[in-house]
Design a protein around this motif. Sequence first.
Motif, PDB file in Angstrom:
ATOM      1  N   PHE A 152      -7.511 -18.506  -1.740  1.00  0.00           N
ATOM      2  CA  PHE A 152      -6.633 -17.355  -1.489  1.00  0.00           C
ATOM      3  C   PHE A 152      -5.167 -17.768  -1.612  1.00  0.00           C
ATOM      4  O   PHE A 152      -4.300 -16.920  -1.871  1.00  0.00           O
ATOM      5  N   ALA A 153      -4.889 -19.039  -1.430  1.00  0.00           N
ATOM      6  CA  ALA A 153      -3.504 -19.534  -1.494  1.00  0.00           C
ATOM      7  C   ALA A 153      -2.994 -19.659  -2.928  1.00  0.00           C
ATOM      8  O   ALA A 153      -1.790 -19.817  -3.149  1.00  0.00           O
ATOM      9  N   TRP A 154      -3.910 -19.585  -3.915  1.00  0.00           N
ATOM     10  CA  TRP A 154      -3.469 -19.666  -5.306  1.00  0.00           C
ATOM     11  C   TRP A 154      -2.544 -18.507  -5.644  1.00  0.00           C
ATOM     12  O   TRP A 154      -2.798 -17.355  -5.241  1.00  0.00           O
ATOM     13  N   ASP A 155      -1.492 -18.785  -6.413  1.00  0.00           N
ATOM     14  CA  ASP A 155      -0.719 -17.689  -6.993  1.00  0.00           C
ATOM     15  C   ASP A 155      -1.343 -17.371  -8.353  1.00  0.00           C
ATOM     16  O   ASP A 155      -2.306 -18.026  -8.774  1.00  0.00           O
ATOM     17  N   GLU A 156      -0.792 -16.389  -9.042  1.00  0.00           N
ATOM     18  CA  GLU A 156      -1.425 -15.961 -10.290  1.00  0.00           C
ATOM     19  C   GLU A 156      -1.378 -17.051 -11.362  1.00  0.00           C
ATOM     20  O   GLU A 156      -2.338 -17.217 -12.130  1.00  0.00           O
ATOM     21  N   VAL A 157      -0.307 -17.825 -11.395  1.00  0.00           N
ATOM     22  CA  VAL A 157      -0.198 -18.908 -12.377  1.00  0.00           C
ATOM     23  C   VAL A 157      -1.293 -19.943 -12.143  1.00  0.00           C
ATOM     24  O   VAL A 157      -1.948 -20.412 -13.079  1.00  0.00           O
ATOM     25  N   VAL A 197      -2.762 -16.344   7.627  1.00  0.00           N
ATOM     26  CA  VAL A 197      -2.670 -16.297   6.165  1.00  0.00           C
ATOM     27  C   VAL A 197      -2.774 -14.861   5.660  1.00  0.00           C
ATOM     28  O   VAL A 197      -2.023 -14.443   4.766  1.00  0.00           O
ATOM     29  N   LEU A 198      -3.693 -14.106   6.221  1.00  0.00           N
ATOM     30  CA  LEU A 198      -3.858 -12.711   5.807  1.00  0.00           C
ATOM     31  C   LEU A 198      -2.612 -11.895   6.133  1.00  0.00           C
ATOM     32  O   LEU A 198      -2.145 -11.092   5.307  1.00  0.00           O
ATOM     33  N   HIS A 199      -2.072 -12.087   7.318  1.00  0.00           N
ATOM     34  CA  HIS A 199      -0.854 -11.371   7.708  1.00  0.00           C
ATOM     35  C   HIS A 199       0.298 -11.706   6.761  1.00  0.00           C
ATOM     36  O   HIS A 199       1.033 -10.811   6.315  1.00  0.00           O
ATOM     37  N   ASN A 200       0.443 -12.967   6.444  1.00  0.00           N
ATOM     38  CA  ASN A 200       1.543 -13.393   5.575  1.00  0.00           C
ATOM     39  C   ASN A 200       1.418 -12.833   4.164  1.00  0.00           C
ATOM     40  O   ASN A 200       2.421 -12.664   3.466  1.00  0.00           O
ATOM     41  N   ALA A 201       0.190 -12.551   3.730  1.00  0.00           N
ATOM     42  CA  ALA A 201      -0.037 -12.062   2.368  1.00  0.00           C
ATOM     43  C   ALA A 201       0.225 -10.563   2.231  1.00  0.00           C
ATOM     44  O   ALA A 201       0.388 -10.066   1.103  1.00  0.00           O
ATOM     45  N   LEU A 202       0.282  -9.851   3.350  1.00  0.00           N
ATOM     46  CA  LEU A 202       0.398  -8.387   3.288  1.00  0.00           C
ATOM     47  C   LEU A 202       1.608  -7.908   2.493  1.00  0.00           C
ATOM     48  O   LEU A 202       1.524  -6.930   1.745  1.00  0.00           O
ATOM     49  N   GLY A 203       2.722  -8.578   2.632  1.00  0.00           N
ATOM     50  CA  GLY A 203       3.938  -8.129   1.954  1.00  0.00           C
ATOM     51  C   GLY A 203       4.121  -8.700   0.571  1.00  0.00           C
ATOM     52  O   GLY A 203       5.151  -8.450  -0.079  1.00  0.00           O
ATOM     53  N   GLN A 204       3.140  -9.463   0.096  1.00  0.00           N
ATOM     54  CA  GLN A 204       3.302 -10.145  -1.189  1.00  0.00           C
ATOM     55  C   GLN A 204       2.203  -9.807  -2.191  1.00  0.00           C
ATOM     56  O   GLN A 204       2.005 -10.534  -3.165  1.00  0.00           O
TER      57      GLN A 204
END
Length: 381
Positions: A284-289, A328-335
């Motif tokens: 889940f920590a992967w970015d699209e690149v 981690v889930l909370h931090n991903a909400l805005g991104q």
Amino acid sequence: MSSPTTSELLSLAENIKAWGKALGFQQVGICDVDLEQHESHLKSWLEKGYAGDMHYMSEHGMKRARPAELLPGTMRVISVRMDYLPPDAKFAKTLKKKQQAYISRYALGRDYHKLLRARLKKLGEKIKQECAELNFRPFVDSAPVLEHAIAQKAGIGWTGKHSLTINSQAGSWFFLGELFVDIPLPVDKPVTENCGSCTACLTICPTQAIVEPYVVDARRCISYLTIEQKGAIPIRYRALIGNRVYGCDDCQLICPWNRYANITDEADFHPRKKLMSQDLIDLFAWDEVTFLKNTEGSPIRRIGFERWQRNLAVGLGNANYSEEIVTVLHNALGQTTELVREHIYWALEQQHNKAAEISSDDSRLTQRLIRSIEKGLVRDA
């Protein structure tokens, strides 16, 4: 070879099977193009909406059961089988570890579509060298082809109650491919169905997608939900998906015929370390690149980064409670995107419920301890 004789065609068919095995196919069979008996089943399946959002299934109508309409002049279909079961597949080990991502074993290595198609093309070119004239076309999930019906008619195996092809000596852990040709090769004997009274695959399916023997409602199938489903995964299926983030192997895992499955010799089908038994939170920590880099040449890339994150969010919701997961889930909400965000909110709710259950369990244990102290069953230090 012009106007080949019967003996010449028999010899060519034997050579084709030998050439196919030299190219890495474990089995090669040949059948004619008459699939009329499968048309009513296909029509009924489509009419009931079991194809879900796979609109391409209905767009081609009955062409799927009519090879000669797909490639005019086709007289025979050469069906091939290539085993893909990797060594040390770690099926149960990964499924049991709820914090790890389970990826269908066919998708852990290189994308089989390109590999099989390239080998089939080589086979077609080899056959063409022996014929005065030959038109051929290889197919690997790239056109409306009833590959399982063709495999059964070509002697590769029978269609099991889970709708996949089963071979009595190799189970079902294999890919199928087809080569359409316009020469009247001798055909092989069809395989008869041999599932008997076994219903293990129907019973084990987490979402009960096998609605009756030989009929799968794709809209309920975890493979469809995690791969083909473009929008939100229906809420009623999310908890049932567990940690399966790309595909599902349950119906094959339970099949007794897979005790005879063979380990693949193809290094391209061996698992990539970055995909095998990885923690959900790490993926889940992967970015699209990173996603595009780590899935290069993999069938996983076809679902795209957004659906990958969607699936992982569901997996994280189904994992055991973890403060790290919640953070981690909370931090991903805005991104992230709206689609992924919807599944993150669901996952957070699941994690919250699990945290409440833990607190409730702790409370019940505390009350039990107090009662034991009061009764003098344990020492009150």
